[in-house]
Design an enzyme around this catalytic site. Structure first.
Site, PDB file in Angstrom:
ATOM      1  N   ASP A   1      -7.409  -5.889   3.640  1.00 42.92           N
ATOM      2  CA  ASP A   1      -7.837  -5.653   2.274  1.00 42.92           C
ATOM      3  C   ASP A   1      -6.686  -5.205   1.377  1.00 42.92           C
ATOM      4  O   ASP A   1      -5.692  -4.643   1.856  1.00 42.92           O
ATOM      5  CB  ASP A   1      -8.925  -4.581   2.239  1.00 42.92           C
ATOM      6  N   LYS A   2      -6.845  -5.435   0.096  1.00 46.84           N
ATOM      7  CA  LYS A   2      -5.822  -5.060  -0.882  1.00 46.84           C
ATOM      8  C   LYS A   2      -5.359  -3.623  -0.688  1.00 46.84           C
ATOM      9  O   LYS A   2      -4.152  -3.337  -0.673  1.00 46.84           O
ATOM     10  CB  LYS A   2      -6.376  -5.238  -2.301  1.00 46.84           C
TER      11      LYS A   2
END
Length: 347
Positions: free
Chosen positions: A144-145
């Site tokens: 994830d970011k």
């Protein structure tokens, strides 16, 4: 766009299908995966003894002369950007990156640039031999970011196919470090009542559920027990902070790799990750657990406290065992440092 011709002879005892025979006998240096070869057959780019063969299932005799016309890889439509990268390992076929929190892996609506792929296109340049006929990095998994840590990216078609097969077979070693609320314990009567949660020797918590998109929030994953995709997460406590065990550093490892898996599983078990904006990572801590400074550090942590710390796999071209570790990033280290300090030293 230029082309090149690859000529070779089918060796003894060929597999019963053309695509399999080509995959076995095509020169290794050409880095053509079976998927790419199947596509070339469909395109009419494969000649067997001077005749075009369009059926990937066709039989091919030993001694047959094969000619394959391969177009040089197209340039990617994604722009290259000069963005610094923390490179842990790189060779001709793959690259391992320690991704910082805040960086998106692949361009998408809302994140058209500034991504890891943009950075890799600049860094790798002409070294990208082409994945699926396009000069682009081969993304075989994502984090994830706002999760930091290790991921491997293919630079060649052969590496892309080999790595993808390992991820599909769940044979890749992946360990994460995270800071969560509470401390999972086999003696906790509450956890004994949570469906899908069990404990293995060594106080290892095992979470087994199905996961699917949330019905009402498409940005979230939801725990199910019918339908969805099978998901298994294991977690053990590494260190405990506050009284009585208000926050802990845990190690998690994945049997499967689903979107948000650790985050949604830990929240399901009642031990959501500190800072997680999607799965409830903001909780009020008891004044007995921490003093004001430590409580504020937990409350203000700006992202899910999750780091991909270990990545292990078999090199898809050389066959070597590869294993990499990345230390906790500065923000998580700073959080743990505050939580470890005796309350009296912070007065």
């Amino acid at each position: 766009m230029g082309t090149r011709q690859i000529d070779f002879v089918i060796a003894d005892a060929p597999p019963p299908r053309l695509d399999k025979a080509l995959s076995r006998d095509v020169p290794a240096g050409e880095s053509l995966s079976r998927t790419r070869l199947a596509r070339l057959i469909e395109e009419g780019a494969v000649l067997v003894d001077g005749k075009v063969v369009l059926d990937a299932k066709a039989k091919v005799p030993e001694g047959a002369v094969v000619s394959i016309t391969v177009s040089e890889a197209d340039e990617s439509h994604i722009g290259a950007e000069d963005i610094p990268l923390d490179i842990v390992h790189e060779d001709a076929d793959l690259i391992v990156i320690n991704k910082p929190a805040g960086m998106v892996v692949h361009p998408a609506p809302g994140s058209p640039n500034g991504t890891l792929v943009n950075a890799l296109l600049h860094h790798c340049g002409e070294e990208l031999s082409g994945v699926g006929g396009v000069k682009r990095p081969g993304i075989v998994h994502r984090i994830d970011k706002d999760t930091s840590g290790l991921l491997v990216v293919a630079k060649s078609d052969a590496a892309h196919q080999g790595l993808a097969a390992q991820f599909e077979a769940h044979s890749v070693e992946r360990y994460y470090r995270a800071v969560c609320y509470g401390a999972p314990d086999a003696n906790d009567p509450r956890l004994r009542g949570v469906k899908g949660v069990s404990f293995e020797p060594g106080n290892v918590m095992r979470i087994t559920t199905q996961l699917a998109r949330h019905k009402h929030d498409r940005q979230k994953q939801a725990v199910l027990f019918h339908g969805g995709r099978h998901a298994v997460t294991r977690a053990r406590v590494v260190d405990v902070f506050g009284q009585p065990g208000a926050v802990s550093l845990i190690e998690c490892w994945l049997e499967t790799g689903r979107t948000h898996q650790i985050r949604v599983h830990m929240a399901h078990a009642g031990h959501g990750l500190v800072g997680d904006p999607v799965y409830g990572g903001k909780r009020k801590l008891s004044a007995r657990s921490f003093d004001a400074d430590a409580a504020e550090a937990v409350r203000a942590f700006p992202r899910q406290a999750l780091h991909a710390a270990v990545l292990g796999f078999v090199h898809p071209v050389s066959g070597d065992e590869m294993r990499f570790e990345a230390a906790l990033p500065q923000d998580i280290e700073a959080l743990i440092s505050v939580l470890k300090q005796p309350a009296k030293s912070r007065d």
